[in-house]
Design a protein around this motif. Structure first.
Motif, short mmCIF file in Angstrom:
data_model
loop_
_atom_site.label_atom_id
_atom_site.label_comp_id
_atom_site.label_asym_id
_atom_site.label_seq_id
_atom_site.Cartn_x
_atom_site.Cartn_y
_atom_site.Cartn_z
N UNK A 10 -2.03 6.04 -4.21
CA UNK A 10 -1.92 7.42 -4.74
C UNK A 10 -0.55 6.71 -4.47
N UNK A 11 0.18 7.05 -5.19
CA UNK A 11 2.07 7.20 -5.23
C UNK A 11 2.47 8.54 -4.52
N UNK A 12 3.55 8.22 -3.80
CA UNK A 12 3.68 9.56 -3.71
C UNK A 12 3.97 10.22 -5.16
N UNK A 13 3.65 11.42 -5.02
CA UNK A 13 4.15 12.54 -6.18
C UNK A 13 2.16 11.87 -7.44
N UNK A 14 1.21 11.95 -7.03
CA UNK A 14 0.64 11.24 -7.67
C UNK A 14 -1.14 12.23 -6.80
N UNK A 15 -1.04 13.10 -8.41
CA UNK A 15 -2.33 13.60 -7.81
C UNK A 15 -3.36 12.81 -7.27
N UNK A 53 -3.80 3.51 2.46
CA UNK A 53 -2.92 4.78 2.35
C UNK A 53 -1.70 4.12 2.29
N UNK A 54 -0.60 4.77 1.80
CA UNK A 54 1.12 5.37 1.57
C UNK A 54 1.27 5.72 2.88
N UNK A 55 2.28 5.28 4.06
CA UNK A 55 2.01 5.56 5.09
C UNK A 55 4.28 6.15 5.88
N UNK A 56 4.87 6.56 5.59
CA UNK A 56 5.46 7.38 5.88
C UNK A 56 6.37 6.08 6.23
N UNK A 57 7.27 5.13 6.54
CA UNK A 57 8.40 4.23 7.37
C UNK A 57 8.50 4.15 8.70
N UNK A 58 8.11 4.25 9.42
CA UNK A 58 8.24 4.20 10.61
C UNK A 58 9.64 2.56 10.93
N UNK A 110 7.38 1.45 -8.40
CA UNK A 110 7.06 1.39 -6.44
C UNK A 110 6.44 0.05 -5.73
N UNK A 111 7.38 0.50 -4.59
CA UNK A 111 6.92 0.04 -3.45
C UNK A 111 6.21 0.52 -2.66
#
Length: 175
Positions: A101-106, A61-66, A25-26
């Motif tokens: 917290x990778x996308x999909x991880x709890x 914190x991962x944010x949606x790509x803008x 994951x990136x």
């Protein structure tokens, strides 16, 4: 990687974008460095041995790509670290840990920085590996912790060591 080594790499390439990789994951280009923590860990393992170490934790914190948004630059992250250092002195020889917290991880997961690789097009790729759990007592004694004695294992890994290095009365933590 130690905190001081990480900070030194950022200083070498201030205009480079930081790209964090976590296994396959990136993190998204719009990520945010949300917190810098200085931790002192005082621990006792299942064999009764004490351990102490320091960590510097960067929480991302991962944010949606803008559209059009670039990853944070090494200069910007370095500036955040310097401001943090002025308020909460960070330990140069502390282990650098990333929480993400990778996308999909709890839940958030911890990662250690393996290396920083200068990539194409002015980027620095921060390569990580996941933190692992371990039985330090078993590693010290060369045994398999929790193994059944009848199966050829030994519960001696969990016995606190005396001054002579011989096990004292075993504790049953690993059984």
């Amino acid at each position: 990687m130690l905190f001081a080594d990480f900070a030194a790499e950022l200083a070498k390439f201030p205009e480079h974008e930081l790209v964090f990789t976590f296994g396959d994951t990136t993190i998204g280009r719009g990520y945010h460095l949300t917190e810098v923590l200085r931790l002192t860990v005082d621990a006792v393992d299942c064999g009764g041995a004490q351990d102490h170490w320091k960590e510097t934790v960067l929480q991302l914190v991962d944010s949606p790509a803008v559209e059009g948004r670039a990853p944070m630059s090494a200069k910007k992250v370095g500036g955040i670290l310097r401001r943090s250092q002025a308020m909460v002195p960070l330990v140069p020889d502390s282990e650098l840990v990333l929480e993400f917290r990778p996308v999909g991880a709890l839940a958030a997961q911890r990662y250690h920085v393996s290396e920083i690789v200068s990539g194409a097009a002015g980027s620095l790729r921060v390569v990580t590996h996941g933190a692992r759990t371990q039985c330090k007592a078993a590693e010290r004694s060369g045994t398999v912790c929790g193994a059944d004695k009848s199966a050829g294992g030994s519960s001696r890994c969990c016995a606190p060591r005396g001054a002579s290095g011989r096990p004292r009365a075993a504790v049953r933590c690993c059984a």
